[in-house]
Design an enzyme around this catalytic site. Structure first.
Site, PDB file in Angstrom:
ATOM      1  N   ASN A  78       0.870  -1.176   0.000  1.00  0.00           N
ATOM      2  CA  ASN A  78       0.000   0.000   0.000  1.00  0.00           C
ATOM      3  C   ASN A  78       0.911   1.231   0.000  1.00  0.00           C
ATOM      4  O   ASN A  78       1.517   1.543   1.021  1.00  0.00           O
ATOM      5  CB  ASN A  78      -0.892  -0.043   1.246  1.00  0.00           C
ATOM      6  CG  ASN A  78      -1.746   1.205   1.388  1.00  0.00           C
ATOM      7  OD1 ASN A  78      -1.792   2.040   0.488  1.00  0.00           O
ATOM      8  ND2 ASN A  78      -2.421   1.332   2.523  1.00  0.00           N
TER       9      ASN A  78
ATOM     10  N   LYS B 247       0.118   4.272  -0.222  1.00  0.00           N
ATOM     11  CA  LYS B 247      -0.518   5.438   0.419  1.00  0.00           C
ATOM     12  C   LYS B 247      -0.299   6.703  -0.429  1.00  0.00           C
ATOM     13  O   LYS B 247      -0.221   6.607  -1.654  1.00  0.00           O
ATOM     14  CB  LYS B 247       0.002   5.582   1.856  1.00  0.00           C
ATOM     15  CG  LYS B 247      -0.156   4.275   2.649  1.00  0.00           C
ATOM     16  CD  LYS B 247       0.122   4.408   4.120  1.00  0.00           C
ATOM     17  CE  LYS B 247      -0.072   3.054   4.790  1.00  0.00           C
ATOM     18  NZ  LYS B 247       0.108   3.087   6.233  1.00  0.00           N
TER      19      LYS B 247
ATOM     20  N   HIS C 286      -9.292   1.024   5.268  1.00  0.00           N
ATOM     21  CA  HIS C 286      -8.005   1.258   5.931  1.00  0.00           C
ATOM     22  C   HIS C 286      -8.210   2.213   7.117  1.00  0.00           C
ATOM     23  O   HIS C 286      -9.015   3.138   7.043  1.00  0.00           O
ATOM     24  CB  HIS C 286      -6.996   1.844   4.935  1.00  0.00           C
ATOM     25  CG  HIS C 286      -5.598   1.793   5.464  1.00  0.00           C
ATOM     26  ND1 HIS C 286      -5.131   2.703   6.374  1.00  0.00           N
ATOM     27  CD2 HIS C 286      -4.592   0.911   5.244  1.00  0.00           C
ATOM     28  CE1 HIS C 286      -3.872   2.393   6.686  1.00  0.00           C
ATOM     29  NE2 HIS C 286      -3.528   1.306   6.016  1.00  0.00           N
TER      30      HIS C 286
ATOM     31  N   GLU D  82      -6.574   4.619   8.103  1.00  0.00           N
ATOM     32  CA  GLU D  82      -6.368   6.040   7.780  1.00  0.00           C
ATOM     33  C   GLU D  82      -7.619   6.629   7.130  1.00  0.00           C
ATOM     34  O   GLU D  82      -7.935   7.806   7.333  1.00  0.00           O
ATOM     35  CB  GLU D  82      -5.123   6.184   6.886  1.00  0.00           C
ATOM     36  CG  GLU D  82      -3.850   5.894   7.687  1.00  0.00           C
ATOM     37  CD  GLU D  82      -2.712   5.294   6.888  1.00  0.00           C
ATOM     38  OE1 GLU D  82      -2.743   5.344   5.642  1.00  0.00           O
ATOM     39  OE2 GLU D  82      -1.785   4.750   7.521  1.00  0.00           O
TER      40      GLU D  82
ATOM     41  N   GLU E 118      -5.094  -4.927  10.664  1.00  0.00           N
ATOM     42  CA  GLU E 118      -4.041  -3.933  10.841  1.00  0.00           C
ATOM     43  C   GLU E 118      -4.271  -3.203  12.167  1.00  0.00           C
ATOM     44  O   GLU E 118      -5.048  -2.224  12.215  1.00  0.00           O
ATOM     45  CB  GLU E 118      -4.066  -2.915   9.700  1.00  0.00           C
ATOM     46  CG  GLU E 118      -3.801  -3.515   8.337  1.00  0.00           C
ATOM     47  CD  GLU E 118      -3.219  -2.483   7.380  1.00  0.00           C
ATOM     48  OE1 GLU E 118      -2.139  -2.726   6.856  1.00  0.00           O
ATOM     49  OE2 GLU E 118      -3.841  -1.431   7.174  1.00  0.00           O
TER      50      GLU E 118
ATOM     51  N   GLY F 175       2.956   2.124  10.834  1.00  0.00           N
ATOM     52  CA  GLY F 175       3.911   3.218  10.677  1.00  0.00           C
ATOM     53  C   GLY F 175       4.642   3.578  11.955  1.00  0.00           C
ATOM     54  O   GLY F 175       5.317   4.604  12.024  1.00  0.00           O
TER      55      GLY F 175
ATOM     56  N   SER G  72       3.867  -2.383  10.266  1.00  0.00           N
ATOM     57  CA  SER G  72       5.319  -2.452  10.459  1.00  0.00           C
ATOM     58  C   SER G  72       5.922  -3.809  10.079  1.00  0.00           C
ATOM     59  O   SER G  72       6.863  -4.276  10.729  1.00  0.00           O
ATOM     60  CB  SER G  72       5.697  -2.072  11.894  1.00  0.00           C
ATOM     61  OG  SER G  72       5.323  -0.730  12.158  1.00  0.00           O
TER      62      SER G  72
HETATM   63  O1  LIG Z   1      -0.987   0.609   6.886  1.00  0.00           O
HETATM   64  C1  LIG Z   1      -0.247  -0.267   6.481  1.00  0.00           C
HETATM   65  C2  LIG Z   1      -0.530  -0.964   5.217  1.00  0.00           C
HETATM   66  O2  LIG Z   1      -1.800  -0.679   4.745  1.00  0.00           O
HETATM   67  C3  LIG Z   1       0.976  -0.638   7.226  1.00  0.00           C
HETATM   68  O3  LIG Z   1       1.858   0.421   7.170  1.00  0.00           O
HETATM   69  P1  LIG Z   1       3.377   0.218   7.697  1.00  0.00           P
HETATM   70  O4  LIG Z   1       3.876  -1.066   7.064  1.00  0.00           O
HETATM   71  O5  LIG Z   1       4.104   1.434   7.232  1.00  0.00           O
HETATM   72  O6  LIG Z   1       3.275   0.091   9.191  1.00  0.00           O
END
Ligand SMILES: O=C(CO)COP(=O)(O)O
Length: 249
Positions: free
Chosen positions: A9, A11, A94, A96, A166, A172, A212
């Site tokens: 992803n 983003k 997601h 976010e 997740e 992140g 992560s």
């Molecule tokens: O949100 C994520 C994938 O959709 C995970 O992000 P990270 O791997 O940067 O923690």
């Protein structure tokens, strides 16, 4: 059918030139992994990425879509628009999107219906926040996220759904759920599905872990019986790191 999947992803990262450079680097990687590999560029680079990768083993997928077919929804993208450029999979729910764009379970149910109606596979994301885990409510939160958005569906719909756990506290942050925490939650998710739809459905759904995931921890997380792959954020922006994770399968 239950498959191993590693999806990147991207983003809101990478302009066109950076996207082209990352795609070139991805094409230079080799793998004997049995995982399906996917990448999700931003909308402005989706068509370009699809064209560049359509003869490769990497599927180009979308990060989001709207539930309506078309109309007065400024700034939005429909399932048909994705289909028209060759995109057949979308990430929905997601954390976010839930946090910054107020996406609710109810809205996500509509988006899921719209995607499935067009034959678009859904990678449906959910996960608890740190406070939920600290108070021991993680299973209740996750169970409700799944039930509220997906349990109106017929069993057959799950042939086109991938689940992605997740935990928000692991996205992140560099802090990963331990392989045991991931396995425990994935087993709970599969049981939640089995209780509603039976083992035949639950055993066939791929459940990805995200938060992560790095080359250094992918193999141990993916070795767990109910973890069928990963949704990768930061580490997916580097072709070598991403393929090191793909090669953990
Ligand atoms: O949100 C994520 C994938 O959709 C995970 O992000 P990270 O791997 O940067 O923690």
């Amino acid at each position: 059918m239950r498959k191993n999947i590693v999806a990147g992803n991207w983003k809101m990262n990478n302009d066109l030139a950076q996207t082209e450079a990352l795609i070139t680097a991805l094409k230079n990687q080799t793998t004997s992994s049995n995982a399906e590999v996917m990448v999700a560029p931003t909308f402005t680079n989706l068509f370009q990425a699809y064209q560049a990768l359509k003869t490769s083993n990497i599927e180009v997928i979308a990060q989001n879509m709207h539930f309506a077919e078309n109309g007065a929804y400024t700034g939005e993208i429909s399932a048909s628009m994705l289909k028209s450029i060759g995109v057949n999979t979308v990430i929905l729910g997601h954390s976010e999107r839930r946090e910054y764009f107020n996406e609710t379970d109810e809205l996500l149910a509509k988006k899921t219906d719209a995607a499935l109606a067009k034959g678009i596979r859904v990678i449906f994301c959910f996960g608890e926040e740190l406070a939920d885990r600290k108070s021991g409510n993680e299973e209740t939160i996750v169970g409700n996220q799944i039930k509220n958005a997906l349990f109106h569906l017929e069993a057959a719909a799950f042939q086109n759904i991938v689940l992605a756990y997740e935990p928000v506290w692991a996205i992140g942050t560099g802090e990963t759920a331990s392989p045991e925490q991931a396995q425990d939650m994935h087993a709970f998710i599969r049981k939640t599905l089995a209780d509603k739809y039976g083992n035949d459905v639950a055993d066939e759904v791929s459940i990805l872990y995200g938060g992560s995931v790095k080359p250094a921890n992918a193999e141990e997380i993916f070795s767990k019986p109910d973890v069928d792959g990963g949704l990768i954020g930061g580490a997916a922006l580097n072709a070598e790191d991403f393929f090191a994770i793909v090669n953990a399968f």
